[in-house]
Write a protein that holds these residues in place. Structure first.
Motif, mmCIF file in Angstrom:
data_model
loop_
_atom_site.group_PDB
_atom_site.id
_atom_site.type_symbol
_atom_site.label_atom_id
_atom_site.label_comp_id
_atom_site.label_asym_id
_atom_site.label_seq_id
_atom_site.Cartn_x
_atom_site.Cartn_y
_atom_site.Cartn_z
ATOM 1 N N ARG A 22 0.821 -1.221 0.000
ATOM 2 C CA ARG A 22 0.000 0.000 0.000
ATOM 3 C C ARG A 22 0.850 1.263 0.000
ATOM 4 N N ALA A 23 2.169 1.098 0.150
ATOM 5 C CA ALA A 23 3.034 2.268 0.320
ATOM 6 C C ALA A 23 3.204 3.026 -0.989
ATOM 7 N N ASP A 24 3.414 4.337 -0.862
ATOM 8 C CA ASP A 24 3.789 5.133 -2.040
ATOM 9 C C ASP A 24 5.270 4.974 -2.319
ATOM 10 N N ARG A 25 6.072 4.858 -1.243
ATOM 11 C CA ARG A 25 7.513 4.622 -1.399
ATOM 12 C C ARG A 25 7.968 3.640 -0.331
ATOM 13 N N VAL A 26 8.952 2.841 -0.675
ATOM 14 C CA VAL A 26 9.535 1.903 0.283
ATOM 15 C C VAL A 26 11.044 2.130 0.307
#
Ligand SMILES: Nc1ncnc2c1ncn2[C@@H]1O[C@H](COP(=O)(O)OP(=O)(O)OP(=O)(O)O)[C@@H](O)[C@H]1O
Length: 232
Positions: A210-214
């Motif tokens: 679900r993250a926009d960035r990891v």
């Protein structure tokens, strides 16, 4: 998207026995409003240390954290307390609930600190308990709750004052799959609908998805951004 938090050159070492542990090495990180940023890493890689530095709960040995352009190290005690009260929500890995207070009273603490009127406070506490699926547990002490239930109370408390920056340390670690999914939805809504800057340390693959960035942490160092498709 506006950058809310900027960390540059963060370093932190601990002495453990005779050895020096580099828990955080020269970390640069930006967190933006409206974005869900995940910090992923093995146990002991330094995620909790980093989150504590970002929130100003601990002092770095080197480097700086700026929130809304304000250097945390330059704030006096009162300014720091106000920043924590008004702008930062923190979900502790071990929940950090006050044992002598009920679940509802724990959630109420940040609202009391802001001197929210009693009627508004009661309504907001009820809303928050419902939001984390704990509507019938407000009267329970932490010791009467499971780890997952305590974790949900810790999340409700962290978002009580609608912080601009939400920092969460393994917030789904104690949750069953259905509850974890509800918490993921909540974090995504806070970021994408309300514009909160959300930083989460996690091992949870669903949260990473679900993250926009990891960003991946390894042995105290934070690697470059990875694509979400590379994290599954
Ligand atoms: N107060 C402390 N004193 C000594 N060593 C510490 C302290 N806090 C953390 N460390 C060490 O720093 C390193 C990073 O720990 P940290 O808790 O930040 O990692 P983590 O990625 O959050 O791990 P976990 O996922 O298990 O919580 C570890 O080697 C840990 O043992």
């Amino acid at each position: 998207m506006t950058t809310l938090l900027e960390a540059r050159g963060l370093a932190k070492t601990f002495r453990r026995g005779g050895e020096t542990v580099h828990a955080c090495r020269d970390v640069d990180l930006d967190a933006r409003e409206g974005e869900l940023l995940v910090v992923r890493g093995a146990s002991g890689s330094g995620k909790s240390t980093l989150l504590g530095l970002l929130a100003g709960l601990d002092e770095p040995d080197a480097g700086a954290v700026r929130i809304d352009g304000r250097d945390l190290a330059a704030l006096d005690e009162r300014e720091r307390a106000l920043l924590h009260r008004d702008d930062i929500g923190y979900v502790y890995q071990s929940f950090g609930l006050v044992p002598v207070l009920s679940a509802a009273e724990n959630v109420e603490l940040p609202l009391r600190a802001r001197r929210v009127e009693p009627a508004e406070r009661d309504a907001r506490v009820a809303e928050l308990l419902e939001l984390v699926g704990m509507g019938s547990f407000g009267g329970h002490r932490p010791e009467e709750l499971s780890g997952g239930q305590q974790q949900r109370i810790g999340i409700a408390r962290a978002i009580a004052n609608r912080p601009r920056l939400l920092i969460a340390d393994e917030p789904t670690g104690q949750l069953d799959a259905a509850t974890a999914a509800a918490v993921l939805d909540l974090f995504a809504r806070l970021a994408h609908d309300d514009g909160t800057a959300v930083i989460v340390a996690t091992h949870d693959p669903l949260l990473m998805a679900r993250a926009d960035r990891v960003r991946v942490m390894h042995d105290g160092a934070l690697g470059d951004e990875v694509l979400r498709t590379q994290t599954a």
